[in-house]
Enzyme design. Structure first.
Site, PDB file in Angstrom:
ATOM      1  N   LYS A 184       0.884  -1.271   0.115  1.00 15.03           N
ATOM      2  CA  LYS A 184       0.037   0.055   0.051  1.00 15.03           C
ATOM      3  C   LYS A 184       1.130   1.354  -0.031  1.00 15.03           C
ATOM      4  O   LYS A 184       2.040   1.343  -0.017  1.00 15.03           O
ATOM      5  CB  LYS A 184      -1.012  -0.036   1.074  1.00 15.03           C
ATOM      6  CG  LYS A 184      -2.086  -1.155   0.987  1.00 15.03           C
ATOM      7  CD  LYS A 184      -2.844  -1.136   0.043  1.00 15.03           C
ATOM      8  CE  LYS A 184      -4.028  -1.836  -0.178  1.00 15.03           C
ATOM      9  NZ  LYS A 184      -3.764  -3.403  -0.397  1.00 15.03           N
TER      10      LYS A 184
HETATM   11  C1  PLP Z   1      -9.858  -2.821  -1.607  1.00 12.94           C
HETATM   12  C2  PLP Z   1      -9.097  -3.540  -0.476  1.00 12.94           C
HETATM   13  N1  PLP Z   1      -9.944  -3.712   0.787  1.00 12.94           N
HETATM   14  C3  PLP Z   1      -9.355  -4.121   1.521  1.00 12.94           C
HETATM   15  C4  PLP Z   1      -7.965  -4.858   1.771  1.00 12.94           C
HETATM   16  C5  PLP Z   1      -7.672  -5.339   2.909  1.00 12.94           C
HETATM   17  O1  PLP Z   1      -6.666  -4.681   3.551  1.00 12.94           O
HETATM   18  P1  PLP Z   1      -5.511  -5.620   4.602  1.00 12.94           P
HETATM   19  O2  PLP Z   1      -4.771  -6.629   3.558  1.00 12.94           O
HETATM   20  O3  PLP Z   1      -4.827  -4.551   5.072  1.00 12.94           O
HETATM   21  O4  PLP Z   1      -6.407  -6.272   5.482  1.00 12.94           O
HETATM   22  C6  PLP Z   1      -7.358  -4.670   0.560  1.00 12.94           C
HETATM   23  C7  PLP Z   1      -5.932  -5.298   0.438  1.00 12.94           C
HETATM   24  O5  PLP Z   1      -5.432  -5.490  -0.435  1.00 12.94           O
HETATM   25  C8  PLP Z   1      -7.646  -4.019  -0.687  1.00 12.94           C
HETATM   26  O6  PLP Z   1      -7.312  -3.937  -1.760  1.00 12.94           O
END
Ligand code: PLP
Length: 386
Positions: A184
């Site tokens: 990210k």
């Molecule tokens: C659109 C979206 N929502 C939620 C998430 C979830 O984030 P995390 O991996 O920090 O749980 C991601 C992760 O890639 C994502 O791309």
């Protein structure tokens, strides 16, 4: 061909982050403590939100946000088909039903015009996802939400820093959820943050992030706090560590600089790729600040003799990593089989899926890397044009 592989992503971790983590390791306080408090305060200030709750993933932030606004068994929650697994699975954690909605063909964000037809008397929330870091069409989404009394939980996993009509992402929706996963725009390895203007929801998320107990570890184990605690609700184990927050504090300081670097890469890609037959560059609305977490191009398959899968293979053969964001949810066996979804139910997401490629875009890319991606994409297109 480039002699070294240009990966799809490389995190930008510098000496400041390394020193900050070492300091925390030496401090004797590893789990949720002073670094998390500082990270929350810094983050809230940065996005202009009154409350920021740090957790150990973006998925945890989404789960806690839905719980805080009262999503419960039997409810329906509007979720875009074009998103990652996390956005919909958190709805299922609470035994509610994710109801998928198609995306717009241009931005790939949820199509506000397709939302109202999916609202029933059981619908209680919408989870718009700012795909690639471009804020959704919030004027329309908030209007629909207010007129149907729905909560808006924004999945801003891609959208730091971003803004919609000069309003920063982080203070537009009822609760906004960010991710600090390794790829990210800023990272804590794994981590997330939920921001809101509502003190009660913030308190509920904070409590549920640590077993639903009344005080966090900092209050319990230091001489400032007491040993006594009460379990108010059965909660979760979603707290962020001070080790991760130490990384986050330093990354956040560089967030604007990282953004500038990605924006410059996006502009270079736009300038050099926009006029190439066979390719569409991403649509960026004039009234938003795009975070440029991803740069998603679309192949114009009618003009080419190569499909998306082979295009990515060809990039890999030339030492360039690329990816696909996303395989829409309705095409996955679980959602297809559980809800009976067909590709034709989401024509824009289904069509986009065949065409989308995410190109590398991150601050660690060198001038030569950017040039090489541009020339290689142009070469492959030229080789396979009808
Ligand atoms: C659109 C979206 N929502 C939620 C998430 C979830 O984030 P995390 O991996 O920090 O749980 C991601 C992760 O890639 C994502 O791309």
């Amino acid at each position: 061909m480039s002699s070294t592989f240009i990966p799809f992503h490389k995190p930008a971790i510098g000496e400041d982050e390394i020193q900050s983590v070492i300091e925390t390791l030496k401090s004797g306080w590893l789990t949720t403590g002073p670094k998390v408090k500082t990270f929350e305060a810094d983050f809230g200030r940065y996005v202009g939100s009154s409350h920021a709750v740090a957790v150990n993933s973006g998925t945890a932030a989404l789960h806690l946000a839905l719980d805080a606004v009262g999503i419960k068994e039997g409810d329906e929650v509007i979720v875009p088909a074009m998103t990652f697994a996390a956005t919909a699975e958190v709805v299922l954690y609470l035994k509610a039903k994710p109801v998928l909605v198609d995306c717009r063909a241009d931005t790939l964000n949820i199509d506000p015009d397709a939302i109202e037809g999916k609202i029933t008397c059981k619908t209680n929330a919408i989870i718009p996802v700012d795909i690639a870091g471009q804020p959704c069409d919030f004027d329309k989404i908030m209007e629909i939400a207010r007129s149907h009394k729905l909560k808006v939980i924004e999945d801003a996993a891609h959208a730091l820093p971003a803004a919609y009509r000069k309003e920063k992402v982080g203070r537009i929706s009822d609760i906004t959820c960010f991710s600090f996963y390794a790829t990210k725009t800023i990272t804590t390895g794994e981590g997330g943050m939920a921001t809101t203007e509502n003190a009660e929801w913030a308190e509920r998320m904070r409590m549920m992030s640590l077993h639903g107990i009344s005080h966090d570890a900092w209050d319990r184990y230091t001489d400032k706090g007491s040993w006594y605690y009460e379990i108010i609700r059965p909660g979760y184990k979603y707290n962020l560590t001070d080790i991760a927050a130490a990384l986050g504090i330093e990354q956040l300081k560089k967030c604007d600089r990282f953004h500038q670097a990605r924006q410059q890469i996006a502009m270079r890609y736009h300038d050099c790729l926009a006029d190439l037959p066979g390719l569409q560059v991403p649509t960026c609305r004039p009234d938003v600040q795009h975070a440029w977490h991803l740069y998603v191009v679309q192949l114009d398959l009618e003009q080419l003799r190569i499909d998306r899968r082979d295009f990515i293979k060809a990039l890999k053969a030339e030492n360039i990593g690329a990816s696909v964001h996303f395989i829409p949810l309705h095409l996955h066996p679980f959602y297809r089989d559980s809800f009976g979804y067909e590709p034709a139910d989401f024509p824009n997401a289904s069509a986009a899926y065949e065409r989308i490629i995410s190109l590398p875009i991150y601050p660690k890319m060198t001038e030569a890397d950017i040039e090489y991606v541009i020339s290689t994409v142009s070469k492959i297109l030229k080789q396979h044009r009808r």
